[in-house]
Motif scaffolding. Structure first.
Motif, PDB file in Angstrom:
ATOM      1  N   VAL A 128     -24.019  18.052 -80.508  1.00  0.00           N
ATOM      2  CA  VAL A 128     -23.034  18.126 -79.418  1.00  0.00           C
ATOM      3  C   VAL A 128     -22.901  16.741 -78.774  1.00  0.00           C
ATOM      4  O   VAL A 128     -23.901  16.185 -78.290  1.00  0.00           O
ATOM      5  CB  VAL A 128     -23.453  19.170 -78.365  1.00  0.00           C
ATOM      6  N   PRO A 129     -21.715  16.157 -78.748  1.00  0.00           N
ATOM      7  CA  PRO A 129     -21.510  14.787 -78.264  1.00  0.00           C
ATOM      8  C   PRO A 129     -22.059  14.511 -76.871  1.00  0.00           C
ATOM      9  O   PRO A 129     -22.526  13.397 -76.598  1.00  0.00           O
ATOM     10  CB  PRO A 129     -19.985  14.623 -78.298  1.00  0.00           C
ATOM     11  N   ALA A 130     -22.028  15.472 -75.980  1.00  0.00           N
ATOM     12  CA  ALA A 130     -22.470  15.232 -74.605  1.00  0.00           C
ATOM     13  C   ALA A 130     -23.921  14.775 -74.530  1.00  0.00           C
ATOM     14  O   ALA A 130     -24.311  14.093 -73.585  1.00  0.00           O
ATOM     15  CB  ALA A 130     -22.294  16.508 -73.767  1.00  0.00           C
ATOM     16  N   TYR A 131     -24.718  15.116 -75.544  1.00  0.00           N
ATOM     17  CA  TYR A 131     -26.144  14.782 -75.520  1.00  0.00           C
ATOM     18  C   TYR A 131     -26.435  13.359 -76.001  1.00  0.00           C
ATOM     19  O   TYR A 131     -27.565  12.885 -75.864  1.00  0.00           O
ATOM     20  CB  TYR A 131     -26.943  15.790 -76.355  1.00  0.00           C
ATOM     21  N   PHE A 132     -25.453  12.705 -76.572  1.00  0.00           N
ATOM     22  CA  PHE A 132     -25.696  11.309 -76.971  1.00  0.00           C
ATOM     23  C   PHE A 132     -24.455  10.451 -76.738  1.00  0.00           C
ATOM     24  O   PHE A 132     -24.183   9.497 -77.449  1.00  0.00           O
ATOM     25  CB  PHE A 132     -26.161  11.206 -78.428  1.00  0.00           C
ATOM     26  N   LEU A 151     -12.353  33.324 -77.536  1.00  0.00           N
ATOM     27  CA  LEU A 151     -13.709  32.792 -77.640  1.00  0.00           C
ATOM     28  C   LEU A 151     -13.713  31.506 -78.457  1.00  0.00           C
ATOM     29  O   LEU A 151     -14.381  30.528 -78.096  1.00  0.00           O
ATOM     30  CB  LEU A 151     -14.631  33.835 -78.292  1.00  0.00           C
ATOM     31  N   HIS A 152     -12.950  31.506 -79.545  1.00  0.00           N
ATOM     32  CA  HIS A 152     -12.869  30.310 -80.384  1.00  0.00           C
ATOM     33  C   HIS A 152     -12.332  29.121 -79.586  1.00  0.00           C
ATOM     34  O   HIS A 152     -12.878  28.009 -79.654  1.00  0.00           O
ATOM     35  CB  HIS A 152     -11.965  30.583 -81.592  1.00  0.00           C
ATOM     36  N   LYS A 153     -11.291  29.355 -78.810  1.00  0.00           N
ATOM     37  CA  LYS A 153     -10.698  28.286 -77.997  1.00  0.00           C
ATOM     38  C   LYS A 153     -11.696  27.790 -76.949  1.00  0.00           C
ATOM     39  O   LYS A 153     -11.838  26.572 -76.737  1.00  0.00           O
ATOM     40  CB  LYS A 153      -9.433  28.794 -77.317  1.00  0.00           C
ATOM     41  N   ASP A 194     -16.153  20.072 -77.374  1.00  0.00           N
ATOM     42  CA  ASP A 194     -15.418  18.814 -77.523  1.00  0.00           C
ATOM     43  C   ASP A 194     -15.070  18.112 -76.216  1.00  0.00           C
ATOM     44  O   ASP A 194     -14.817  16.904 -76.212  1.00  0.00           O
ATOM     45  CB  ASP A 194     -14.125  19.054 -78.304  1.00  0.00           C
ATOM     46  N   HIS A 195     -15.055  18.841 -75.103  1.00  0.00           N
ATOM     47  CA  HIS A 195     -14.562  18.243 -73.869  1.00  0.00           C
ATOM     48  C   HIS A 195     -15.584  18.185 -72.733  1.00  0.00           C
ATOM     49  O   HIS A 195     -15.248  17.762 -71.628  1.00  0.00           O
ATOM     50  CB  HIS A 195     -13.304  18.983 -73.401  1.00  0.00           C
ATOM     51  N   GLU A 208     -23.969  22.633 -70.664  1.00  0.00           N
ATOM     52  CA  GLU A 208     -24.882  23.760 -70.460  1.00  0.00           C
ATOM     53  C   GLU A 208     -24.265  24.809 -69.541  1.00  0.00           C
ATOM     54  O   GLU A 208     -24.428  26.015 -69.769  1.00  0.00           O
ATOM     55  CB  GLU A 208     -26.211  23.248 -69.908  1.00  0.00           C
ATOM     56  N   ARG A 209     -23.536  24.371 -68.549  1.00  0.00           N
ATOM     57  CA  ARG A 209     -22.865  25.307 -67.653  1.00  0.00           C
ATOM     58  C   ARG A 209     -21.738  26.047 -68.385  1.00  0.00           C
ATOM     59  O   ARG A 209     -21.608  27.270 -68.279  1.00  0.00           O
ATOM     60  CB  ARG A 209     -22.312  24.555 -66.444  1.00  0.00           C
ATOM     61  N   SER A 210     -20.963  25.309 -69.159  1.00  0.00           N
ATOM     62  CA  SER A 210     -19.840  25.902 -69.874  1.00  0.00           C
ATOM     63  C   SER A 210     -20.309  26.860 -70.960  1.00  0.00           C
ATOM     64  O   SER A 210     -19.724  27.935 -71.161  1.00  0.00           O
ATOM     65  CB  SER A 210     -18.975  24.804 -70.497  1.00  0.00           C
ATOM     66  N   TRP A 211     -21.353  26.468 -71.660  1.00  0.00           N
ATOM     67  CA  TRP A 211     -21.873  27.314 -72.749  1.00  0.00           C
ATOM     68  C   TRP A 211     -22.418  28.627 -72.182  1.00  0.00           C
ATOM     69  O   TRP A 211     -22.142  29.706 -72.723  1.00  0.00           O
ATOM     70  CB  TRP A 211     -22.950  26.574 -73.528  1.00  0.00           C
TER      71      TRP A 211
END
Length: 294
Positions: free
Chosen positions: A240-244, A193-195, A202-203, A211-214
């Motif tokens: 979260v970097p993806a949002y900006f 889960l941590h990985k 990060d990726h 949102e799909r991955s989460w």
């Protein structure tokens, strides 16, 4: 040699309250002199620097509530380098325990710059709003574009009022570090889960992807009831970097940046500094920064 009376304590010409009052009087006189000397120092700086700017907000004649000052070189640089500002108030720098609040930018050589410094006595919305409005006025109404801070609701309210069009984000490292207080043991028992969590955060390159991955992560590991993960998700737009990703945020890892800046600052200032001592040492540091840029 002075002679001390052997009379009973009750016959002494003063009581403990008198000593307390005298000490308070000396502190008031010291604060008043410090404030007056600091103003005189700023006025002297302004004589040699036409663009030097300072404002001091007093509660009474000897009690500084807020302060902001900036030299002309920094004001001129801000016009071209206002893309992203790091605002950090996590370091105490004077005898009054007032957090220093530098506005840190970045130049074309990836070097940190100081766009002036503020001091805030009360870390509330009123104090931050005054400081941001003063900064905006100083910079000729030219608002900053992106700003990154630590998570603070009073600070956020001030930014929303003074810089409504700015993109405001929080330090990711600070948020993750705080979350790890509870997530650390939780992840230790769930290494996969941590990985997955790190890969997700990060990726992910787009909002749709994160949102799909989460969602997939939560369902796969059945952690819908974890309050820390839920809280992180609710605040995702701020860290979260993806949002900006389309905005300029060179200070995404602000912990390293601010800690590095504080480490440099500690060479120049001490928590025992008066206002005047701090202002003078700030000038020395600013001259070093400008020299490094040249």
């Amino acid at each position: 040699m002075a002679k001390f009376s052997s009379s009973a304590p009750g016959s002494m010409p003063y009581i403990p309250a008198d000593v307390t009052n005298l000490k308070a009087k000396y502190r008031r006189e010291s604060r008043l002199a410090d404030t007056e000397d600091t103003i005189a120092y700023f006025e002297e700086k302004a004589k040699g620097d036409a663009d030097f700017f300072f404002r001091i907000r007093l509660v009474d004649e000897d009690h500084v509530r807020n302060m902001y000052w900036v030299d002309g070189a920094a004001r001129r640089a801000y016009k071209h380098l206002r893309d992203c500002i790091l605002f950090d108030v996590t370091y105490l720098t004077n005898m009054y325990k007032m957090p220093r609040a530098p506005f840190i930018g970045i130049n074309n050589h990836n070097q940190s710059l100081q766009f002036g410094c503020g001091l805030v006595r009360n870390e509330d919305t009123d104090g931050y709003t005054w400081l941001f409005k003063t900064f905006l006025k100083c910079m000729g109404g030219l608002a900053l574009m992106n700003i990154i801070t630590y998570q603070d609701f009073s600070m956020r309210a001030g930014i929303e009022e003074v810089f409504p069009l700015a993109v405001h984000r929080h330090c990711r490292c600070h948020i993750i570090k705080k979350a790890e207080e509870t997530l650390g043991p939780f992840f230790d028992d769930r290494p996969e889960l941590h990985k997955t969590f790190e890969l997700c955060v990060d990726h992910s390159l787009t909002v749709e992807e994160i949102e799909r991955s989460w969602t997939a992560m939560i369902e796969t590991y059945q952690v819908q009831d974890n309050e820390t993960l839920t809280s992180l998700w609710e605040k995702r737009m701020y860290w979260v970097p993806a949002y900006f990703m389309q905005c300029f945020f060179p200070f995404l890892e602000t912990t390293q940046c601010s800690e590095g800046f504080n480490a440099v600052l500690k060479w120049y200032v001490s928590p025992s500094n008066s206002l005047l001592q701090f202002a003078k040492q700030y000038t020395t540091l600013q001259q070093k920064i400008l020299g490094s840029e040249l």
